[in-house]
Design a protein around this motif. Structure first.
Motif, short mmCIF file in Angstrom:
data_model
loop_
_atom_site.label_atom_id
_atom_site.label_comp_id
_atom_site.label_asym_id
_atom_site.label_seq_id
_atom_site.Cartn_x
_atom_site.Cartn_y
_atom_site.Cartn_z
N ARG A 408 0.85 -1.19 0.00
CA ARG A 408 0.00 0.00 0.00
C ARG A 408 0.88 1.24 0.00
O ARG A 408 1.74 1.41 0.85
CB ARG A 408 -0.91 0.02 1.23
CG ARG A 408 -1.88 1.23 1.25
CD ARG A 408 -2.76 1.18 2.48
NE ARG A 408 -1.99 1.33 3.71
CZ ARG A 408 -2.39 0.91 4.90
NH1 ARG A 408 -3.55 0.30 5.02
NH2 ARG A 408 -1.63 1.08 5.97
N ARG A 409 0.62 2.11 -0.97
CA ARG A 409 1.36 3.37 -1.06
C ARG A 409 0.67 4.46 -0.26
O ARG A 409 1.27 5.16 0.52
CB ARG A 409 1.51 3.78 -2.53
CG ARG A 409 2.27 5.07 -2.75
CD ARG A 409 2.35 5.41 -4.23
NE ARG A 409 3.12 4.42 -4.95
CZ ARG A 409 3.08 4.28 -6.27
NH1 ARG A 409 2.31 5.03 -7.00
NH2 ARG A 409 3.83 3.36 -6.86
N THR A 410 -0.64 4.64 -0.52
CA THR A 410 -1.41 5.68 0.16
C THR A 410 -2.83 5.20 0.38
O THR A 410 -3.37 4.51 -0.50
CB THR A 410 -1.47 6.98 -0.70
OG1 THR A 410 -0.18 7.28 -1.21
CG2 THR A 410 -1.98 8.15 0.10
N PRO A 411 -3.45 5.57 1.48
CA PRO A 411 -2.88 6.33 2.60
C PRO A 411 -2.08 5.44 3.55
O PRO A 411 -2.40 4.27 3.72
CB PRO A 411 -4.13 6.90 3.30
CG PRO A 411 -5.23 5.94 2.97
CD PRO A 411 -4.91 5.38 1.61
N ASP A 412 -1.02 6.00 4.13
CA ASP A 412 -0.18 5.34 5.12
C ASP A 412 0.61 4.19 4.50
O ASP A 412 0.23 3.03 4.59
CB ASP A 412 -1.01 4.85 6.32
CG ASP A 412 -1.80 5.95 6.98
OD1 ASP A 412 -1.29 7.08 7.03
OD2 ASP A 412 -2.93 5.70 7.43
N ALA A 413 1.73 4.53 3.89
CA ALA A 413 2.55 3.56 3.16
C ALA A 413 2.91 2.36 4.01
O ALA A 413 3.35 2.51 5.15
CB ALA A 413 3.82 4.25 2.65
N ASN A 414 2.72 1.18 3.44
CA ASN A 414 3.15 -0.06 4.07
C ASN A 414 3.28 -1.10 2.97
O ASN A 414 2.30 -1.71 2.56
CB ASN A 414 2.15 -0.53 5.13
CG ASN A 414 2.65 -1.73 5.91
OD1 ASN A 414 3.59 -2.41 5.49
ND2 ASN A 414 2.03 -2.01 7.05
N GLN A 415 4.50 -1.30 2.50
CA GLN A 415 4.72 -2.19 1.36
C GLN A 415 4.74 -3.66 1.76
O GLN A 415 4.82 -4.53 0.91
CB GLN A 415 6.03 -1.83 0.66
CG GLN A 415 6.12 -0.38 0.19
CD GLN A 415 4.96 0.10 -0.66
OE1 GLN A 415 4.63 1.27 -0.67
NE2 GLN A 415 4.33 -0.80 -1.37
N GLU A 416 4.62 -3.94 3.05
CA GLU A 416 4.58 -5.34 3.49
C GLU A 416 3.16 -5.92 3.44
O GLU A 416 2.99 -7.13 3.57
CB GLU A 416 5.13 -5.46 4.91
CG GLU A 416 6.61 -5.16 4.99
CD GLU A 416 7.18 -5.41 6.36
OE1 GLU A 416 7.99 -6.35 6.50
OE2 GLU A 416 6.81 -4.69 7.30
#
Length: 569
Positions: A408-416
């Motif tokens: 997830r890039r947006t909202p609140d980036a978390n690429q895991e």
């Protein structure tokens, strides 16, 4: 003698580069050329299983020469060349590379030719997830919030995370790298014949959104921010940059070597580069508080607002807000989805498994026929899935998906984070599965719009740009229905390249500012999708279910990145 002036916009995408020769008087496309990266097409230097995606600088160089020369040849060759006044470039980002003291990517130097770590680390490379998490945790130890202008969360898709990971895993890069540069900074430097990396003009867009540069910090965060994060970074800040430039500024003029290659004059002005979505927003005639969505493999969403409107206001969980990153003198706000068209491409590849692995083994047809049949069927899959999905009954709608197939890039980036689909049954077929995936990407878009609105930034409408926007009426109508607002689709085919051409016209002095270039060279909109109020109740319900499933996935993942917000956020 002709009094026409032409400029060239060069748009580096994920799979290809395209150049467009444009008349500065009206934005008319004179000619265009597209070049597929040959090494990338072969899958070289990439390991999707570990989210490693690298691109060789030779793909970029070869594409640059091929597309510009072809544009000029198509338009009239030597007769048209003297009328070309400027060239500007946009690229994906953050896509940095290690360079030597001359600004040459290490992959172009002896001993590094086949080393993926010496190549451009493409925007979608997520090998630096651990480093991004460390940056986020490390930032909490400082009184100054150095993440305040990037939404409070640093992403593995960005400059410092990629730099740190590469230094950690490859001693040869540690020894050889004199600096790191973004793709959008290197190409103008190359065209200008730069030989000293210290003189390279750095893009305000790239530095502000991805590298923690901010006017308030007088440049990058201080040395102790980096050296205390990892000793490998000690002294590296001083190898980079302090000042940045907006893209209406000239980086220089075309050097003799490239002028000779391209058949152009050394008087051709080269503009400072920027990221594709930011220049695409200009090409798409962005207006304050209209969200420009460049919809391709991923999305990059751009909004501009007067600086005075945002004074003291920081938007959490987006990909940054930077003065002048889009239109000089205005704040540029960036968001986006890590996978958009990639979600549909993944599903097409999934259901194409028999075509890819069994068809050529058929005893009924020869190999050439099998390959031709494979191409024919694959070309029709998404279009026909869209037709059948659109025909499904809205009341029979059990499948629900989350679009985080690439994090997830947006909202609140978390690429895991990972994607998911629920509600499957024996009646779930390919069109139903596809509908759920399409809706998930639209719900992801709504989550971004809602974040802006929740934090006091209105979104008046949507401007659609890119391949998906122009090709998929099904997706665009669904998005209008989900967002409950109209979507205008820009007429120009290569909108990012047109935006680059507009910046080239300003850098070359043909127009005094970006706004004047947009007004003269904007080509308008070809279609508008209006929300269907009859779908409103359905999509509101499914959106709440999407948010609920997303919350479950975050807890299940157990690696949720917590945003670092100071009181001023």
């Amino acid at each position: 003698m002709s009094t026409a002036n032409y400029v060239i916009g060069v748009d580096y995408g994920t799979d290809s580069v395209r150049s467009v020769l444009v008349d500065t008087a009206n934005g008319k496309e004179i000619s265009a050329s597209v070049f597929l990266y040959p090494r990338w097409q072969k899958g070289l230097y990439c390991k999707p299983a570990i989210n490693q995606f690298r691109q060789h600088p030779l793909d970029y160089i070869e594409g640059l020469e091929h597309t510009i020369k072809q544009c000029i040849e198509k338009a009239g060759g030597a007769a048209i060349a003297p009328l070309v006044k400027g060239i500007s470039v946009d690229t994906t980002g953050s896509s940095p590379v290690a360079v030597d003291a001359t600004g040459t990517p290490l992959a172009l130097t002896p001993g590094f030719e086949e080393n993926p770590n010496a190549m451009f680390v493409l925007w979608k490379d997520h090998t630096a997830v651990k480093e991004a998490a460390e940056i986020n945790e490390h930032a909490t130890q400082f009184k100054t919030n150095y993440l305040k202008y990037v939404g409070g969360i640093y992403s593995s898709e960005w400059f410092w995370a990629k730099l740190l990971r590469t230094l950690r895993v490859d001693q040869s890069i540690r020894n050889g790298a004199q600096s790191w540069v973004e793709h959008c900074d290197w190409v103008p430097f190359l065209l200008c014949g730069g030989k000293d990396v210290a003189t390279m003009k750095r893009s305000r867009c790239a530095a502000g959104h991805k590298a923690l540069w901010a006017e308030e910090f007088n440049g990058l965060p201080p040395e102790d921010f980096f050296s205390s994060l990892d000793p490998l970074l000690a002294g590296f800040r001083d190898k980079l940059f302090t000042d940045t430039d907006t893209s209406d500024v000239a980086a220089g003029t075309l050097c003799a070597e490239w002028a000779n290659k391209l058949g152009l004059s050394t008087d051709v002005v080269i503009g400072v580069g920027a990221f594709d979505a930011h220049m695409g927003a200009v090409g798409g005639q962005i207006e304050p508080y209209y969200l420009s969505k460049v919809m391709g493999t991923s999305t990059c969403d751009i909004l501009v607002a007067p600086n005075e409107d945002l004074h003291g206001k920081l938007i959490g969980g987006i990909c940054g807000q930077v003065n002048g990153s889009v239109i000089p003198g205005m704040a540029g706000l960036e968001a986006g989805q890590s996978a958009f068209g990639d979600v549909y491409a993944w599903f097409k590849n999934l259901i194409s498994w028999p075509l890819n692995h069994l068809l050529t083994e058929s005893a009924l047809i020869d190999e050439a026929t099998a390959l031709a049949l494979k191409e024919e069927v694959e070309a029709k899959i998404i279009a026909n899935l869209s037709k059948q999905a659109e025909a499904l009954d809205d009341e029979d709608y059990a499948e629900l998906a989350v679009d985080w197939l690439n994090g997830r890039r947006t909202p609140d980036a978390n690429q895991e984070l990972k994607g998911a689909i629920t509600g499957l049954g024996l009646g779930t077929d390919a069109p139903r599965f596809f509908r759920a995936l399409a809706a998930a990407t639209c719900f992801g878009a709504k989550a971004i719009v809602d974040r802006f609105k929740e934090q006091g930034v209105p979104v008046k409408g949507i401007i659609g740009i890119g391949g998906v926007a122009k090709k998929s009426a099904y997706i665009m109508q669904m998005m209008a229905d989900v967002l409950e607002m109209p979507i205008r689709i820009h007429r120009f085919e290569h909108t990012c390249a047109l935006g680059a051409a507009m910046f080239a016209a300003v850098a070359a002095g043909i127009y005094p500012n970006v706004e004047a270039a947009m007004q003269a060279m904007g080509t308008g909109f070809e279609k508008e999708y209006k929300p269907n109020v009859k779908k409103q109740k359905l999509y509101r319900k499914h959106y709440e279910q999407y948010l609920g499933l997303g919350r479950y996935l975050e807890k299940y993942n157990k690696k949720e990145v917590k945003p670092y917000y100071h009181e001023q956020l």
